[in-house]
Design a protein around this motif. Structure first.
Motif, short mmCIF file in Angstrom:
data_model
loop_
_atom_site.label_atom_id
_atom_site.label_comp_id
_atom_site.label_asym_id
_atom_site.label_seq_id
_atom_site.Cartn_x
_atom_site.Cartn_y
_atom_site.Cartn_z
N LYS A 383 55.77 39.42 39.05
CA LYS A 383 54.82 39.82 38.29
C LYS A 383 53.92 38.91 37.77
CE LYS A 383 53.66 43.18 34.60
NZ LYS A 383 54.34 43.90 33.48
N ARG A 384 52.65 38.87 38.00
CA ARG A 384 51.70 37.53 37.46
C ARG A 384 51.25 37.99 35.96
NH1 ARG A 384 48.82 34.69 42.11
NH2 ARG A 384 50.69 34.77 43.82
N ASP A 385 51.20 36.98 35.17
CA ASP A 385 50.64 37.16 33.90
C ASP A 385 49.37 36.09 33.98
OD1 ASP A 385 49.70 37.31 31.35
OD2 ASP A 385 51.49 36.38 30.46
N VAL A 386 48.12 36.62 34.39
CA VAL A 386 46.97 35.98 34.87
C VAL A 386 46.37 35.57 33.37
CG1 VAL A 386 44.75 35.54 36.08
CG2 VAL A 386 46.85 36.78 37.18
N ILE A 387 46.21 34.36 33.12
CA ILE A 387 45.54 33.87 31.99
C ILE A 387 44.12 33.38 32.25
CG2 ILE A 387 47.60 33.32 30.53
CD1 ILE A 387 47.19 30.43 31.28
N ALA A 388 43.80 33.02 33.50
CA ALA A 388 42.30 32.42 33.60
C ALA A 388 42.31 32.53 35.20
CB ALA A 388 42.13 31.27 33.27
#
Length: 874
Positions: A383-388
């Motif tokens: 699971k990806r926690d994309v911040i930018a």
């Protein structure tokens, strides 16, 4: 006829011609899409009559009539571009249903529940695609209704429930639009046709085309096809299958199906799909029956058809099918999307099976996709926690602690810690930190910024131009999306897609299967262009050899100067008051440079090595902040004011066009002499040590005139003579130049009188031709591409018409003077497949690229030799 009918239409026609069970239908061609946009979203005057005639013929084949309240023909309306664009454009199913025809469908099928389920699906899809009333509104109605009845699944609902839900759906449309849901099937049809043509220009389709170099001018076709129903009970189903595994390439039917469902149910993932084969069911541990077990006759027919289609198309196929009350219908076939790993295996297997030739196999694999195989990637299940998001500047992925300075990166790496170097932008003095880091993240810069170019050369992941990130060096803080990250916090960057993620992500290490070596061997048999690598370090050179590099096309000696053990001596040389002191400092650098070249020559074992003399401005080697100046001054036991004054003296408004390249060797010839001596002495050492002849190629950068080149070449030749006298040995060598200024390309005939080879530095040639700084272009080049001013960023793919024309002129004029002139390119374009194709077409001898892109260039060169055009070219 893909150009006219689109991929879907052409393949449906092909399957029909093969006698396969395809629901009858017709295709409105891509030319109408272009007309639609060229004429204010209107249609050719004779189109309506043609559509009516085609509808009547489909009705005749099915025994039904479109719009008939007693025996209605229902149709699907689907897009179909020349190139596959899965999920990017719109589809409408069950078209032709209204308050009358739904009753006829109920009577004909004997299943009112099925009829009204189909009607509510049509209302949902048509409202979303054509009217613009989004489907989530209907989902809310359905969920509320199920809750009020105490139902959990859609299958719990009765026919009467679906009738009530349909009424609620129509009420919602009326309230939202002020009009009743359209009841006229012909009005529905033209609404859907317009929506499908309109979806060619929706945001996701535009983005997909940009990412995959699909021209806007291709347009989409519209396919109108008689409906078949996979939701007519337990003897009906819908499914998607691949004739080979799209992840691994294994020769096995791979896919899923759903009993009593329509196509969107499989895509939406509302219900858990079932396996098609019994073997796959056992592997998955599913307790639901496979298609092979539940529908043996339909499965047998599917097996016959997929075997036939793979042989017919000579490629792995992606199939869509529906089973209506036990009968199998084929809705689509197309060449299946696949991973790079699967593409290699499938191409090699098809060749070994005799379905295609080895040359065909070479053409089947997208060279750019090989990047997936050469670098670590994030586990797709994570699971990806994309911040930018920034630019995918260098492929691969890496996790590590945030550091904001190169010195800190080197320090932590020495302690065995993994770091991500986060900078606003990088410069050559960051080279030690970039080398120490697992990956690089910058908030500025484009695809050919310093960070991007160096990272690709090192094979490290890089995300550049992440403009939503703010970096505060003073506080040691990075902010993104309202979240703050301090030095030491762990982040992950994915240089393949340009994402920045919070935390550490699980990685998959690259694996080069046997098929990789097999296919690359076949590619090498047909290509004409040689492929060298841009390599500055022994590590780079070893990687280049591992990936099949045939020499070094660019060794940037300045990267050697930035090493921590040498930078102090380099600064001594720059701070020297006179030539004598400069030569004293250079004498300390000589053995270091000689050792560098000895190691490179030994690794390359007689392969050509092109060494560029010092290129960047001298001020880049000096510290800039007051704290750095004082620290360096203490280490060098010199006055910090003197250091600051010298840094000011050397600073420039536009250093790219300033005191650099051959200009350094003109003003300070002793620098070029030291480098030339190191090169020639190293060549003699390796000649004696290995017995293999080393023929170094000494390259003079940034020449604009023959006079510049001749002056420097005279110094190099004199140094060579001196070394040969001192060592009592003879060496062969060549002196050439880097063509990176428009004037040099235009004066190539004159320069070639004394230059023995040319290497086009297309990074700087693009900058100087366009008058664009690649480090600052990120703020506007994206807009130029999206608005159609430029087809593609010229720093990513060579501009054929402008920069390419200068290269072509340089080659022609140079070879007119010196017929056997060896010519290559060493800019980042050397690893871009479209640029490699251009280099083949104009007769270059070689391309040079980063070591990790050597396989890409090898395959692209082979495809160019076989006459394949790069994607997106006419």
């Amino acid at each position: 006829m893909r150009e006219l009918l689109g991929g879907k239409g052409a393949n449906l026609a092909e399957m029909a011609n093969l006698g396969l069970p395809v629901p009858p239908g017709f295709t409105i061609p891509t030319s109408v899409c272009n007309y639609f946009y060229d004429h204010a979203k209107s249609y050719p005057k004779d189109l309506k009559a043609q559509v009516e005639k085609a509808l009547a013929y489909v009705g005749k084949l099915t025994g039904k009539t479109f719009g008939d309240p007693n025996n209605p023909l229902l149709v699907s309306v689907r897009s179909g571009a020349r190139a596959s664009m899965p999920g990017m454009m719109d589809t409408v199913l069950n078209l032709g249903l209204n308050d009358e025809t739904v009753e006829a469908l109920a009577a004909l099928s004997g299943d009112k529940r099925f009829a009204y389920d189909s009607y509510r699906r049509f209302i949902t899809m048509y409202s979303d695609v054509v009217i613009g009333f989004e489907h989530h509104h209907f989902e809310e109605i359905l969920d509320t209704y199920k809750d009020s009845k105490g139902h959990v699944l859609d299958t719990d609902l009765t026919a009467e429930d679906w009738v009530e839900i349909v009424d609620q759906y129509k009420d919602a449309v009326r309230k939202e639009t002020g009009e009743d849901f359209p009841q006229d099937p012909h009005a529905q049809l033209w609404g859907a046709i317009g929506a499908v043509f309109g979806s060619w220009m929706n945001a996701r389709a535009v983005t997909y085309r940009q990412l995959h170099a699909i021209p806007e001018s291709w347009g989409t076709a519209v396919n109108v096809q008689a409906m078949v129903f996979g939701n007519m009970g337990e003897t009906s189903a819908t499914g998607v299958a691949f004739t080979r595994n799209p992840s691994t390439g294994a020769k096995q039917l791979y896919g899923e199906f759903l009993i009593n469902a329509q196509g969107e149910d499989v895509v939406a993932g509302i219900r858990t799909p079932q396996e098609i084969t019994e073997a796959a069911r056992k592997d998955s541990g599913s307790d639901k029956p496979s298609m092979e077990a539940a529908m043996p006759d339909a499965f047998k027919e599917l097996t016959r058809i997929y075997t036939l289609l793979e042989k017919h198309y000579r490629d792995m196929q992606d199939l869509e099918f529906t089973v209506e009350q036990g009968k199998l219908w084929m809705l689509q076939t197309r060449s299946g999307k696949r991973t790079a790993k699967a593409a290699l295996r499938i191409a090699v297997d098809l060749a070994n099976e005799g379905l295609i030739s080895r040359k065909d196999a070479v053409l089947r694999v997208d060279p750019a996709s090989l990047d997936q195989l050469l670098h670590p990637t994030i586990d797709p299940a994570a699971k990806r926690d994309v911040i930018a998001t920034g630019l995918p500047a260098s492929p691969g992925a890496a996790s590590g602690e945030i550091v904001f300075s190169s010195d800190e990166a080197a320090k932590l790496q020495a302690d065995g810690r993994k770091v991500i170097l986060v900078r606003v932008e990088t410069s050559p003095e960051d080279i030690h930190g970039m080398h120490a880091a697992e990956g690089i993240l910058t908030t500025r810069g484009g695809m050919t910024s310093h960070a991007a170019v160096v990272a690709r050369g090192m094979g490290k992941p890089c995300v550049s131009g992440a403009g939503t990130i703010r970096v505060d060096y003073g506080r040691g803080l990075m902010t993104a999306g309202g979240r703050s990250f301090k030095a030491g916090d762990v982040i992950t960057i994915d240089g393949g897609v340009g994402q920045v993620l919070a935390g550490r992500m699980p990685m998959l290490e690259p694996e080069l299967a046997d098929e990789f070596g097999t296919l690359m061997g076949w590619a090498d048999e047909v290509r004409k262009l040689k492929v060298r690598a841009n390599a500055d370090t022994p590590e780079d050179a070893r990687v280049a050899i591992k990936f099949g590099g045939e020499g070094i096309g660019l060794c940037r000696t300045e990267h050697m100067f930035f090493e921590e053990t040498r930078i102090r001596t380099v600064r001594e040389m720059i701070l020297a008051d006179d030539e004598q002191k400069r030569r004293a400092a250079l004498a300390k650098l000589l053995p270091m440079q000689r050792a560098d070249f000895v190691e490179l020559f030994e690794i390359m074992q007689g392969l050509p090595v092109t060494i560029r003399l010092l290129d960047p401005p001298l001020h880049e080697f000096l510290p800039h902040t007051q704290a750095e100046i004082e620290e360096v001054a203490r280490a060098m036991e010199t006055d910090p004011r003197k250091l600051a004054d010298r840094a000011r003296d050397l600073s420039e408004f536009n250093p790219m066009l300033g005191f650099r390249g051959c200009r350094l060797a003109i003003v300070y010839p002793e620098i070029a002499e030291m480098q030339a001596r190191a090169i020639f002495e190293a060549a003699i050492v390796v000649n004696k040590r290995t017995g293999k002849a080393v023929v170094p190629e000494v390259m003079v950068p940034l020449v604009a005139t023959k006079a510049e080149f001749d002056m420097i070449k005279a110094r190099i030749d004199a140094t060579a003579q001196s070394v040969m006298r001192d060592q009592g040995a003879q060496i062969k060598y060549e002196v050439g130049t880097m063509i990176e200024l428009p004037r040099a390309a235009l004066m190539a005939g004159e320069i070639a009188k004394t230059a023995e080879f040319f290497s086009f530095g297309t990074n700087d040639l693009t900058q100087t031709t366009y008058g664009i700084s690649r480090d600052d272009a990120g703020s506007f080049l994206g807009a130029y591409v999206s608005r159609g001013i430029l087809e593609i960023d010229p720093f990513i793919s060579l501009d054929r018409d402008g920069v390419g024309e200068l290269v072509k002129i340089g080659v022609e004029r140079g070879r007119k003077t010196r017929s056997g002139l060896k010519v290559g390119i060493c800019g980042e374009h050397g690893g871009d497949p479209a640029s490699v194709t251009f280099c083949h077409e104009i007769g270059l001898n070689y391309v040079s690229c980063s070591p990790y892109r050597v396989p890409i260039a090898r395959l692209a060169a082979a495809q160019a030799a076989l006459g394949k055009k790069a994607e997106g070219q006419a």
